[in-house]
Write a protein that holds these residues in place. Structure first.
Motif, mmCIF file in Angstrom:
data_model
loop_
_atom_site.group_PDB
_atom_site.id
_atom_site.type_symbol
_atom_site.label_atom_id
_atom_site.label_comp_id
_atom_site.label_asym_id
_atom_site.label_seq_id
_atom_site.Cartn_x
_atom_site.Cartn_y
_atom_site.Cartn_z
ATOM 1 N N SER A 37 10.417 -3.377 -5.387
ATOM 2 C CA SER A 37 10.204 -2.370 -4.336
ATOM 3 C C SER A 37 10.479 -2.936 -2.954
ATOM 4 N N GLU A 53 5.578 1.944 -1.820
ATOM 5 C CA GLU A 53 4.414 1.138 -2.163
ATOM 6 C C GLU A 53 4.835 -0.256 -2.597
ATOM 7 N N THR A 109 4.365 0.780 -8.688
ATOM 8 C CA THR A 109 5.351 1.848 -8.667
ATOM 9 C C THR A 109 5.251 2.617 -9.967
ATOM 10 N N ASP A 168 14.748 2.601 -7.682
ATOM 11 C CA ASP A 168 13.784 1.528 -7.965
ATOM 12 C C ASP A 168 12.864 2.065 -9.050
HETATM 13 MG MG LIG Z 1 7.498 -1.588 -7.345
#
Ligand SMILES: [Mg+2]
Ligand SMILES: Nc1nc2c(ncn2[C@@H]2O[C@H](COP(=O)(O)OP(=O)(O)O)[C@@H](O)[C@H]2O)c(=O)[nH]1
Length: 395
Positions: free
Chosen positions: A16, A28, A36, A79
């Motif tokens: 992230s 986050e 995540t 992501d």
């Molecule tokens: Mg993450």
């Protein structure tokens, strides 16, 4: 549709942070597994030299941006949630992340260069885990996922094929629909995988081999070891020798934020930055930036932007082509200079570009014109990186 790259890896490796640095999206970031839960999507940019410098006029990009002759071309990043061993059979967050990746053109697998996390992303202490071990299991999870898709209901279809005729290629291609896989890659994968001619000899290993070949041909990836600000020169060299891109996502994030706040002057991928006004910075900020500066001097930047460009240009083998309506002034019909920059696979032709711009333009294609040489190009003319192209179409 633009290029889409999936960021994958076990929890806590720094996905992230890497994503956020490249896309400048706030997401986050956490020091515990599964921060995540939902995947994040965002837009990052790859650099290239803009033809505006050859033209001697400023460009007006519809998408992305351009600074002093360096064009920033949008690519999409996703992501995805933490991936743990056994994910293909539902462990961790299970198959969800894999479904997020269906449309990805390629993968960036993030690993933790400090070797501090076990396979589930829990902290086990510095250097206790070989970062390269992750490369194996993540690759395997993806192959198992694809092999499951291939195997599902396959035997029945193969029996039908034996009795009624048809092509194996078509069956496999149909199973993989929605994964953005080229039929040519399916044919090639079946050849490479040495598929048995007799149904009796077909087992899950065959599906595994097909899946492995399809990933290799159609969804290639790179490994990025992040948190490089915490490792020493020898550790870094060892990873690089294995073909790993070694970066600090965190330092790139610091630079992007500082730049946004007007504290420094820095363009993504620059090997250094300058302080806007040292008097405006707190001692803590100065201290943090000093550490980033030292890292950049040794490593030639944070290497984050380079990692993205490496997968786009070297691994996915993309080139940049500029479609225009006026081949003399390199403008669209409103006089915008070099408004569009299109990423295409190496080997793409004039007709491929036409279809990429608009399906209608492809259908009505007559010829193309090279904006530099003014030469007329046929539909199968192979384009080159940096080409400025006018497509002439029937009305
Ligand atoms: Mg993450
Ligand atoms: N020092 C350092 N820490 C990092 C870096 N990237 C991520 N981290 C830290 O590692 C932890 C996990 O990061 P995160 O990006 O949430 O990982 P994810 O679970 O893979 O998405 C957080 O505490 C981050 O601040 C880096 O490049 N350098």
């Amino acid at each position: 549709m633009s290029v889409l790259i999936g960021i994958i890896g076990k929890p806590n490796v720094g996905k992230s942070t890497f994503f956020s640095a490249l896309t400048e999206n706030a997401v986050e970031i956490g020091d515990y597994p599964f921060t995540t839960i939902e995947s994040n999507r965002g837009v990052a940019y790859v650099r290239t030299k803009c033809p505006e410098t050859d033209l001697g006029k400023k460009c007006n990009p519809n998408f992305g941006k351009c600074f002093n002759g360096t064009r920033f071309i949008p690519v999409e990043l996703i992501d995805v949630a933490g991936l743990v061993p056994g994910a293909h059979e539902g462990k961790g967050l299970g198959n969800k992340f894999l479904d997020d990746l269906r449309r990805a053109d390629g993968f960036i697998q993030v690993i933790d260069s400090t070797g501090s996390l076990d396979q589930n992303g829990n902290s086990v202490g510095r250097g206790r885990f070989d970062p390269l071990e992750d490369a194996e299991f993540v690759h395997r999870e993806i192959i198992l996922w694809l092999a499951n898709i291939i195997s599902d209901g396959l035997i029945r279809k193969l029996r039908k094929l034996e009795s009624e005729g048809g092509k194996l290629e078509d069956i496999i291609y149909e199973k993989l629909s929605g994964l953005g896989i080229d039929p040519k890659d399916v044919s090639q994968a079946l050849k490479n995988a040495a598929v048995p001619s007799n149904l009796k000899n077909w087992d899950d290993q065959v599906s595994m081999r097909i899946a492995e070949e399809i990933i290799r041909l159609s969804k290639p990836g790179i490994i990025v070891a992040t948190k490089a600000d915490k490792i020493d020169h020898d550790e870094s060299t060892k990873l690089k020798e294995k073909g790993v891109q070694v970066v600090s996502g965190d330092y790139e994030l610091v630079l992007r934020r500082a730049s946004k706040a007007g504290l420094i002057s820095y363009l993504p991928g620059d090997v250094s930055f300058t302080l806007a006004d040292p008097g405006k910075l707190t001692p803590a900020q100065l201290d943090a930036l000093k550490r980033v500066e030292d890292f950049m001097r040794v490593n030639g930047g944070t290497r984050t932007q380079e990692a993205l460009e490496y997968i786009v240009y070297q691994v996915l083998k993309m080139i940049v082509v500029y479609p225009v309506e006026d081949e003399n002034h390199w403008t669209d019909k409103n006089g915008n200079v070099l408004p569009d920059a299109v990423l295409l696979k190496q080997g793409s032709t004039a007709i491929d570009l036409a279809y990429k711009v608009h399906s209608d333009l492809g259908d009505r294609f007559i010829r193309a014109i090279n904006g530099r040489t003014k030469r007329v190009l046929g539909r199968d003319h192979v384009l080159e990186d940096g080409d400025v192209i006018k497509i002439v179409a029937a009305r």
